[in-house]
Enzyme design. Structure first.
Site, PDB file in Angstrom:
ATOM      1  CG  PHE A  93      75.731  96.596  48.715  1.00 22.63           C
ATOM      2  CD1 PHE A  93      74.677  97.405  49.102  1.00 22.63           C
ATOM      3  CD2 PHE A  93      75.818  96.222  47.369  1.00 22.63           C
ATOM      4  CE1 PHE A  93      73.734  97.855  48.185  1.00 22.63           C
ATOM      5  CE2 PHE A  93      74.882  96.668  46.440  1.00 22.63           C
ATOM      6  CZ  PHE A  93      73.845  97.485  46.862  1.00 22.63           C
ATOM      7  CG  HIS A 185      61.545  86.283  35.093  1.00 19.14           C
ATOM      8  ND1 HIS A 185      62.840  85.962  34.776  1.00 19.14           N
ATOM      9  CD2 HIS A 185      60.952  86.606  33.918  1.00 19.14           C
ATOM     10  CE1 HIS A 185      63.023  86.089  33.476  1.00 19.14           C
ATOM     11  NE2 HIS A 185      61.888  86.477  32.923  1.00 19.14           N
ATOM     12  CE  LYS A 189      58.502  84.753  31.147  1.00 21.14           C
ATOM     13  NZ  LYS A 189      58.504  86.105  30.609  1.00 21.14           N
ATOM     14  CD  GLU A 223      66.034  85.647  25.598  1.00 19.39           C
ATOM     15  OE1 GLU A 223      65.619  86.653  26.188  1.00 19.39           O
ATOM     16  OE2 GLU A 223      67.104  85.079  25.870  1.00 19.39           O
ATOM     17  CG  HIS A 247      64.349  81.206  32.780  1.00 19.29           C
ATOM     18  ND1 HIS A 247      64.093  81.569  34.081  1.00 19.29           N
ATOM     19  CD2 HIS A 247      65.067  82.227  32.261  1.00 19.29           C
ATOM     20  CE1 HIS A 247      64.627  82.761  34.330  1.00 19.29           C
ATOM     21  NE2 HIS A 247      65.233  83.173  33.244  1.00 19.29           N
ATOM     22  CE  LYS A 347      70.614  86.272  26.034  1.00 20.09           C
ATOM     23  NZ  LYS A 347      69.260  86.431  26.545  1.00 20.09           N
TER      24      LYS A 347
HETATM   25  C1  BG6 Z   1      66.759  86.254  32.121  1.00 20.00           C
HETATM   26  C2  BG6 Z   1      68.044  86.025  31.354  1.00 20.00           C
HETATM   27  O1  BG6 Z   1      66.714  85.426  33.260  1.00 20.00           O
HETATM   28  O2  BG6 Z   1      65.653  85.929  31.285  1.00 20.00           O
HETATM   29  C3  BG6 Z   1      68.068  86.856  30.098  1.00 20.00           C
HETATM   30  O3  BG6 Z   1      69.141  86.378  32.182  1.00 20.00           O
HETATM   31  C4  BG6 Z   1      66.835  86.607  29.266  1.00 20.00           C
HETATM   32  O4  BG6 Z   1      69.229  86.593  29.328  1.00 20.00           O
HETATM   33  C5  BG6 Z   1      65.575  86.742  30.121  1.00 20.00           C
HETATM   34  O5  BG6 Z   1      66.816  87.535  28.204  1.00 20.00           O
HETATM   35  C6  BG6 Z   1      64.348  86.302  29.353  1.00 20.00           C
HETATM   36  O6  BG6 Z   1      63.218  86.633  30.076  1.00 20.00           O
HETATM   37  P1  BG6 Z   1      61.840  86.955  29.345  1.00 20.00           P
HETATM   38  O7  BG6 Z   1      60.873  87.127  30.459  1.00 20.00           O
HETATM   39  O8  BG6 Z   1      62.085  88.211  28.560  1.00 20.00           O
HETATM   40  O9  BG6 Z   1      61.562  85.790  28.460  1.00 20.00           O
END
Ligand code: BG6
Length: 501
Positions: A93, A185, A189, A223, A247, A347
């Protein structure tokens, strides 16, 4: 008029040998291909530092699809049709020839399509490469047509407000804002997208959606996983930067935003930014009172022993990095004044469960002898996708006896359609030039502003009130105390039955 979905597309992935490419991006692109959502003409250039035999590289991508795609193993014929569009480009890069080489390929592809296609550049790389790659693309005029060329930048977007601002300045000097897709992301969902539909297409809830009728809101993303091999990254991040700044605050925005005038990306993003700006900023003393941090110690999840966080790979033995955060936030606007929003993520918890609970107020006028459980709306994002409403009902029989019951909507029962992965929805939006579900520059900065007082306080008092919790439990008890007097405990999907008292 053609949309991005039908225009030829050249997709370049920087960081092609990384986990994200294998687990998420290629399986998502493959599913888009098999479902006929990719344009008929497309090419995927995969750029990474290490030399790699193209056939072996593709076999590794195929293994990724077989393991991680929501549709299971790839179909041989479909894979062949898809894979013939993938090319591996070895490139550092930091070196000019990476960009000149890529430009040559893109120009040749573009020439065949009469320069009529879009170019997407996905930065699936460590944050330190974002500016380097952006500069390479800019200097070599590879991504300069603002209606057609786009970059996709993964989180973390900066490590604090200053670095996020600096990165925004850097990128917006080189690309138009409408070319920059900052991905979160969670916004892709299915169940998260549905919150917009639920709130704004069902007028029945709107009159109730405010401080007069809502007691409090819980947004919980638990999680099961620990930090695993990501200790190096996580040490510098912690749960606040990794999950809350992006998130969880985005979920809060969707729950708390006012209705935009139209379903239009800028109006939706404006409404979300407004929520972030209205969140009450905390003094250090308020941070210590309203935000709980925790870190997991040895324990077990589903009977499998877990190391303490401090013994995970690449983690300092005296680390104060938080793997759990619970916060009580207030939105100081007319709609929400005085209503607490409880956010929690951690976590190494007992199960994976992302749930939003809107707890309504108790009826001020009681005509029944029984204790009444206030109404509760439960939006389950994962692993179940459900919306349920808890309400009181008469138990059948000769007496007027009440008991709470649930009215349930589950995707499984209501739809036969399969649920796309978040990355499928988001990649398609990028191809289509639709930024609604992506973070605008001011949105990212407003979210950093919310967490900065917390980061600053923790920096000042590195070990103060760092609560330890056993892996496989629901986090420190201090996080439960935070809910008082609004609730006795956090709502848990796995414990729904227990919670209906
Ligand atoms: C990510 C975090 O953005 O989202 C991770 O960096 C986390 O630590 C993950 O585990 C959780 O995403 P999902 O879609 O599995 O709930």
């Amino acid at each position: 008029m053609k949309t991005g979905k039908t225009l030829p597309a050249a997709i370049t992935i920087f960081g092609a040998k990384g986990d994200l490419t294998k687990r998420k991006l290629i399986p998502a692109l493959y599913n888009l291909y098999t479902d006929k959502h990719l344009p008929p003409v497309f090419v995927i250039y995969c750029v990474d530092f290490l030399p790699e035999d193209e056939t072996a590289f593709k076999l590794d991508l195929l293994a990724g699809i077989n393991e991680f795609s929501r549709n299971g193993k790839a179909n041989e014929k479909e894979w062949e049709g898809f894979a013939k569009n993938i090319f591996y480009l070895q490139g550092d890069f930091l070196k000019t020839e990476t960009y000149t080489g890529l430009k040559g390929k893109l120009d040749a592809f573009g020439k065949k399509q009469k320069q009529n296609g879009s170019r997407i550049f996905y930065f699936a790389v460590a944050p330190r490469f974002i500016e380097i790659i952006a500069e390479g693309l800019y200097k070599h005029t590879i991504c300069n047509r603002d209606g057609l060329d786009r970059i996709v930048v993964e989180k973390p977007f900066g490590t604090d407000l200053d670095t996020a601002k600096k990165l925004n300045r850097f990128l917006t000097k080189r690309f138009a804002e409408k070319q920059i897709y900052r991905i979160d992301h969670y916004l892709g969902k299915e169940a998260v997208q549905n919150i917009m539909a639920f709130r704004f297409a069902n007028y029945v809830f709107e009159p109730l959606w405010n401080k007069k009728y809502i007691d409090h809101v819980q947004i919980s993303v638990a999680e099961e996983v620990g930090v695993g091999k990501r200790g190096g990254y996580y040490e510098g991040s912690g749960a606040l930067r990794d999950m809350v700044q992006n998130h969880l605050l985005q979920l809060l925005c969707i729950v708390a935003m006012d209705s935009p005038e139209f379903y239009q990306s800028e109006l939706i993003r404006d409404a979300k930014v407004k929520v972030l700006k209205d969140i009450r900023p905390y003094t250090p003393a308020q941070v210590l009172k309203n935000v709980i941090r925790g870190q997991y110690t040895a324990g077990n999840v589903h009977g499998v022993p877990r190391l303490p966080y401090r013994k995970e790979e690449h983690v300092l033995s005296a680390s104060n990095t938080e793997t759990f955060v619970a916060a009580r936030l207030f939105i100081d606007n007319d709609r929400w004044k005085g209503v607490p929003f409880f956010l929690r993520t951690g976590k190494s918890m007992p199960v994976q469960s992302s749930v939003i609970v809107v707890q309504f107020k108790d009826s001020p006028h009681k005509i029944f002898k029984d204790d009444i459980t206030p109404n509760r709306l439960i939006i389950s994002i994962q692993p179940e996708l459900e919306i349920s409403l808890l309400f009181e009902s008469k138990v059948p029989g000769l007496k007027m006896k009440l008991k709470p019951v649930e009215m349930d909507f589950t995707y499984q029962e209501s739809y036969t359609e399969t649920i796309p992965e978040a990355y499928e929805a988001l990649l398609l939006d990028v191809l289509d030039g639709n930024p609604t579900l992506f973070m605008r520059a001011d949105q990212v900065e407003a979210a950093w502003k919310v967490v900065m007082p917390i980061l600053d306080t923790w920096k000042k008092y590195p070990a103060k009130e760092l609560h330890l919790y056993k892996a496989g439990t629901w986090g420190p008890t201090a996080a439960t105390a935070l809910l008082k007097p609004y609730a006795k405990d956090w709502f848990r999907l796995s414990a729904r039955e227990d919670s209906i008292k």
